[in-house]
Design an enzyme around this catalytic site. Sequence first.
Site, PDB file in Angstrom:
ATOM      1  N   HIS A 165     -17.937 -68.957 -27.273  1.00  0.00           N
ATOM      2  CA  HIS A 165     -17.742 -67.675 -26.318  1.00  0.00           C
ATOM      3  C   HIS A 165     -19.330 -67.971 -25.611  1.00  0.00           C
ATOM      4  CE1 HIS A 165     -18.568 -63.563 -24.240  1.00  0.00           C
ATOM      5  NE2 HIS A 165     -19.438 -63.196 -25.076  1.00  0.00           N
TER       6      HIS A 165
ATOM      7  N   GLY B 266      -9.869 -64.004 -34.847  1.00  0.00           N
ATOM      8  CA  GLY B 266      -9.892 -65.346 -35.852  1.00  0.00           C
ATOM      9  C   GLY B 266      -9.432 -64.962 -36.218  1.00  0.00           C
TER      10      GLY B 266
ATOM     11  N   SER C  88      12.289 -44.317 -22.479  1.00  0.00           N
ATOM     12  CA  SER C  88      13.226 -43.387 -21.712  1.00  0.00           C
ATOM     13  C   SER C  88      12.938 -42.706 -20.518  1.00  0.00           C
ATOM     14  CB  SER C  88      13.213 -41.588 -22.691  1.00  0.00           C
ATOM     15  OG  SER C  88      11.827 -40.812 -22.986  1.00  0.00           O
TER      16      SER C  88
HETATM   17  P1  NAD Z   1     -18.732 -63.348 -37.485  1.00  0.00           P
HETATM   18  O1  NAD Z   1     -19.198 -62.231 -36.680  1.00  0.00           O
HETATM   19  O2  NAD Z   1     -17.073 -62.466 -37.865  1.00  0.00           O
HETATM   20  O3  NAD Z   1     -19.039 -64.137 -38.354  1.00  0.00           O
HETATM   21  C1  NAD Z   1     -20.471 -64.752 -38.219  1.00  0.00           C
HETATM   22  C2  NAD Z   1     -20.539 -65.631 -39.362  1.00  0.00           C
HETATM   23  O4  NAD Z   1     -21.842 -65.730 -39.228  1.00  0.00           O
HETATM   24  C3  NAD Z   1     -20.085 -65.026 -40.775  1.00  0.00           C
HETATM   25  O5  NAD Z   1     -19.364 -66.015 -41.724  1.00  0.00           O
HETATM   26  C4  NAD Z   1     -21.603 -65.095 -41.439  1.00  0.00           C
HETATM   27  O6  NAD Z   1     -21.989 -65.267 -42.575  1.00  0.00           O
HETATM   28  C5  NAD Z   1     -22.544 -66.315 -40.443  1.00  0.00           C
HETATM   29  N1  NAD Z   1     -23.678 -65.770 -39.946  1.00  0.00           N
HETATM   30  C6  NAD Z   1     -25.278 -64.708 -39.754  1.00  0.00           C
HETATM   31  N2  NAD Z   1     -25.788 -65.676 -39.194  1.00  0.00           N
HETATM   32  C7  NAD Z   1     -26.270 -66.709 -39.911  1.00  0.00           C
HETATM   33  C8  NAD Z   1     -27.224 -67.885 -39.836  1.00  0.00           C
HETATM   34  N3  NAD Z   1     -28.390 -66.796 -39.096  1.00  0.00           N
HETATM   35  N4  NAD Z   1     -26.881 -68.749 -40.405  1.00  0.00           N
HETATM   36  C9  NAD Z   1     -25.468 -69.257 -40.728  1.00  0.00           C
HETATM   37  N5  NAD Z   1     -24.834 -68.443 -40.425  1.00  0.00           N
HETATM   38  C10 NAD Z   1     -24.049 -67.224 -39.935  1.00  0.00           C
HETATM   39  O7  NAD Z   1     -18.427 -63.745 -36.006  1.00  0.00           O
HETATM   40  P2  NAD Z   1     -17.667 -63.950 -35.165  1.00  0.00           P
HETATM   41  O8  NAD Z   1     -16.534 -62.618 -34.374  1.00  0.00           O
HETATM   42  O9  NAD Z   1     -16.261 -65.074 -35.216  1.00  0.00           O
HETATM   43  O10 NAD Z   1     -18.291 -64.555 -33.537  1.00  0.00           O
HETATM   44  C11 NAD Z   1     -18.330 -65.846 -33.567  1.00  0.00           C
HETATM   45  C12 NAD Z   1     -18.259 -66.054 -32.192  1.00  0.00           C
HETATM   46  O11 NAD Z   1     -17.300 -66.390 -31.705  1.00  0.00           O
HETATM   47  C13 NAD Z   1     -18.924 -65.969 -31.473  1.00  0.00           C
HETATM   48  O12 NAD Z   1     -20.131 -66.486 -30.133  1.00  0.00           O
HETATM   49  C14 NAD Z   1     -18.056 -64.562 -30.554  1.00  0.00           C
HETATM   50  O13 NAD Z   1     -18.360 -63.740 -29.175  1.00  0.00           O
HETATM   51  C15 NAD Z   1     -17.094 -65.308 -30.168  1.00  0.00           C
HETATM   52  N6  NAD Z   1     -15.664 -65.023 -30.408  1.00  0.00           N
HETATM   53  C16 NAD Z   1     -15.403 -64.198 -31.335  1.00  0.00           C
HETATM   54  C17 NAD Z   1     -13.920 -63.625 -31.251  1.00  0.00           C
HETATM   55  C18 NAD Z   1     -13.369 -62.935 -32.875  1.00  0.00           C
HETATM   56  O14 NAD Z   1     -12.247 -62.777 -32.408  1.00  0.00           O
HETATM   57  N7  NAD Z   1     -14.359 -62.353 -33.536  1.00  0.00           N
HETATM   58  C19 NAD Z   1     -12.988 -64.002 -30.572  1.00  0.00           C
HETATM   59  C20 NAD Z   1     -13.635 -64.636 -29.503  1.00  0.00           C
HETATM   60  C21 NAD Z   1     -14.627 -65.528 -29.957  1.00  0.00           C
END
Ligand code: NAD
Length: 334
Positions: free
Chosen positions: A108, A134, A252
């Site tokens: 993102h 995800g 419908s």
């Molecule tokens: P999430 O909140 O699901 O997961 C975050 C992960 O990061 C967790 O495993 C957490 O333990 C870890 N984490 C948190 N703080 C941390 C730190 N200080 N050091 C290391 N690890 C740490 O996040 P997400 O929703 O998967 O989002 C991740 C990226 O993907 C973002 O940039 C988001 O915008 C992007 N994105 C997400 C989605 C979605 O479906 N959730 C879709 C498209 C893009």
Amino acid sequence: MVTIRYDKDADLDLIRGKKVAIIGYGSQGHAHALNLHDSGVDVRVGLPESSKSRPKATAHGLRVLSPREAAAEADVIMVLVPDTAQPAVYAEAIKPSLAPGKTLMFAHGFNIRYETISPPEDVDVSMIAPKSPGHRVRETYQEGGGVPALLAVHQDASGSADALALSYASAIGSGKAGVLTTTFSDETETDLFGEQAVLCGGVSALVKAGFETLTDAGYEPELAYFECLHELKLIVDLMYQGGLNYMRYSISDTAEWGDYTAGPRLVTDATKAEMKQLLAEIKDGTFANRWIAENRNGQPDFKKARLADKEHPIEQVGKKLRSMMSFVKAVEVD
Ligand code: NAD
Ligand code: MG
């Protein structure tokens, strides 16, 4: 016209020749790490010692290191921690090991678009943003498919940033659905707008307002739940398969007439003016600045809103009804 590329346009060996670090193991992190691993890519996951996700990633057969160690080892570093946590993780764990030849990746564009992360000019910076939650990134891959993704290159120091990003997209399955070329700005602005105006903000508010209107008028909450929330999926599935036209073909004539006559009374010029205002606040940084400040303050309003909606009657009745429908595969999270 947007460029859409597929597996046939990608060279999977490019990403297979790199050491990849996935920082974070949440919604996107677990899906990228496992799909890359299954595509024959050398993956390590970066998580702090205290992370609850550590045992999970290990049990899934992945190597887990600290974020700093993972970033140091890798040629390609994909940042999949929450957007608001990224600047700190970047400063502490990633920046120290960035060097020419390395690629920094995002799913993102938020932190690049709003300049809360400014990588050195001699590294490649690219994005593969799956247009999907995800968990579907993982599930569709396991089903032999993939989800569409957006590809953008912010910095191309090596001259091969685009080809490597496309290879990465192919390895997580997105080459089966289509990889659209865009920019960090367009991805960030359209993503924020879509989730606010339509997908999350718009739909949640519409569902709650419909449910409240029916229950306030004395109808049973179970009836209101099926009508305003459960059935939404069935309607959206039709739109997903064949657009608005196929949805209208399937409903419908009475429902279709209600669609044409009631829709414009709900989504009025005032609603569209508000959508334009949301977009303006995304583009000028107002939304980002407020959200960054909210996080600095410990998320008081965010937590309040989350709690209030958890206690909404639609959630209470929904929990009960879903537990009776095994085919729904109901999940309840905190
Ligand atoms: P999430 O909140 O699901 O997961 C975050 C992960 O990061 C967790 O495993 C957490 O333990 C870890 N984490 C948190 N703080 C941390 C730190 N200080 N050091 C290391 N690890 C740490 O996040 P997400 O929703 O998967 O989002 C991740 C990226 O993907 C973002 O940039 C988001 O915008 C992007 N994105 C997400 C989605 C979605 O479906 N959730 C879709 C498209 C893009
Ligand atoms: Mg999105």
